[in-house]
Design an enzyme around this catalytic site. Structure first.
Site, short mmCIF file in Angstrom:
data_model
loop_
_atom_site.label_atom_id
_atom_site.label_comp_id
_atom_site.label_asym_id
_atom_site.label_seq_id
_atom_site.Cartn_x
_atom_site.Cartn_y
_atom_site.Cartn_z
N ARG A 23 0.82 -1.22 0.00
CA ARG A 23 0.00 0.00 0.00
C ARG A 23 0.85 1.26 0.00
O ARG A 23 0.37 2.33 -0.35
CB ARG A 23 -0.90 0.04 1.23
N GLN A 49 4.12 25.25 18.52
CA GLN A 49 3.71 25.74 17.21
C GLN A 49 4.29 24.84 16.12
O GLN A 49 5.44 24.43 16.20
CB GLN A 49 4.24 27.17 17.04
N ASP A 50 3.48 24.51 15.13
CA ASP A 50 3.93 23.79 13.94
C ASP A 50 3.82 24.72 12.75
O ASP A 50 2.81 25.44 12.60
CB ASP A 50 3.06 22.56 13.67
N ARG A 61 16.84 29.02 2.32
CA ARG A 61 16.18 29.72 3.42
C ARG A 61 17.14 29.68 4.61
O ARG A 61 17.61 28.63 4.99
CB ARG A 61 14.86 29.06 3.79
N HIS A 64 18.86 31.27 10.01
CA HIS A 64 18.04 31.96 10.99
C HIS A 64 18.22 31.41 12.39
O HIS A 64 18.50 30.22 12.57
CB HIS A 64 16.55 31.80 10.65
N LYS A 73 13.77 23.46 18.06
CA LYS A 73 12.87 23.06 16.97
C LYS A 73 13.15 21.63 16.55
O LYS A 73 14.25 21.11 16.72
CB LYS A 73 12.96 24.00 15.78
N HIS A 120 19.84 27.96 11.73
CA HIS A 120 19.34 26.87 10.89
C HIS A 120 19.01 27.42 9.51
O HIS A 120 18.54 28.55 9.36
CB HIS A 120 18.08 26.26 11.51
N TYR A 133 8.32 22.40 10.65
CA TYR A 133 9.03 22.85 11.85
C TYR A 133 8.08 22.72 13.03
O TYR A 133 6.95 23.19 12.97
CB TYR A 133 9.40 24.33 11.77
N ASP A 144 14.42 37.80 15.92
CA ASP A 144 15.09 37.18 14.78
C ASP A 144 16.54 37.61 14.68
O ASP A 144 16.86 38.79 14.81
CB ASP A 144 14.39 37.56 13.47
N ASP A 169 17.26 37.53 3.91
CA ASP A 169 18.34 36.57 4.12
C ASP A 169 19.62 37.02 3.42
O ASP A 169 20.71 36.89 3.97
CB ASP A 169 17.94 35.18 3.65
#
Length: 183
Positions: A23, A49-50, A61, A64, A73, A120, A133, A144, A169
């Site tokens: 499957r 938080q997701d 990306r 950060h 995380k 990261h 995340y 940040d 960035d």
């Protein structure tokens, strides 16, 4: 689920063990009891938080992080593949200034636990890459911090030509500038 300590102090590589049959497959991507046992010393996953990002091939990306208390995380690639980068920005850490890279993909389902105090980032290696995340406190943009992914002192070995990067960035400061602010 198997856990491996990486060369960076506190960063764990987690490898689920998918059940595969005709499957397709089934895998557990997170289990708080197993995770808390691995952390030990009475520590507990307190994720609040997701979030998910979708990137096209070549997108970078990062890099950060968060100032103040930082942000732990759990990161995984739900679709596609990414070249993932973690840099230790904790001044008191024995691995301060070191980085490690990982392949996260939708084949092996490995994911990373990254403690607070790290930078990261990642590069999408496939036509589409979805990164999920799970973080331990709500995002606060005023905390940040970042380093440009093109910092010559870090000499990050991005495996593909960079197709797109956000203006923020690209304009992030250097590793040396961040270190001077962390003192």
């Amino acid at each position: 689920m198997r856990f491996e300590q990486t060369k960076l102090d506190g960063v764990l590589l987690m490898a689920p063990e998918p059940f595969r049959d005709e499957r397709g497959l089934f895998t557990r991507t997170f289990d708080v009891e197993i995770f808390d046992r691995q952390l030990g010393d009475g520590a507990s996953a307190k994720f609040t938080q997701d979030s998910q990002s979708r990137s096209v091939q070549g997108v970078v990306r990062g890099l950060h992080g968060r100032s103040g208390a930082g942000e732990a995380k759990l990161v995984r690639c739900a679709h596609g593949a990414v070249f993932d980068v973690v840099i230790d920005a904790r001044r008191s850490s024995p691995t301060f200034g070191s980085y490690e890279t990982f392949l996260l993909d939708d084949v092996d389902f490995r994911h990373l636990f990254i403690p607070a105090g790290f930078l990261h980032g990642f590069q999408a290696l496939t036509p589409v890459a979805d990164v999920c995340y799970r973080i331990d406190r709500p995002h606060n943009p005023s905390e940040d911090i970042g380093v440009t992914p093109f910092d010559p002192d870090l000499a990050m070995p991005w495996p593909q030509p960079v197709s797109t990067i956000s203006e923020r960035d690209a304009r992030s400061g250097s590793w040396k500038e961040l270190v001077s602010r962390l003192m």
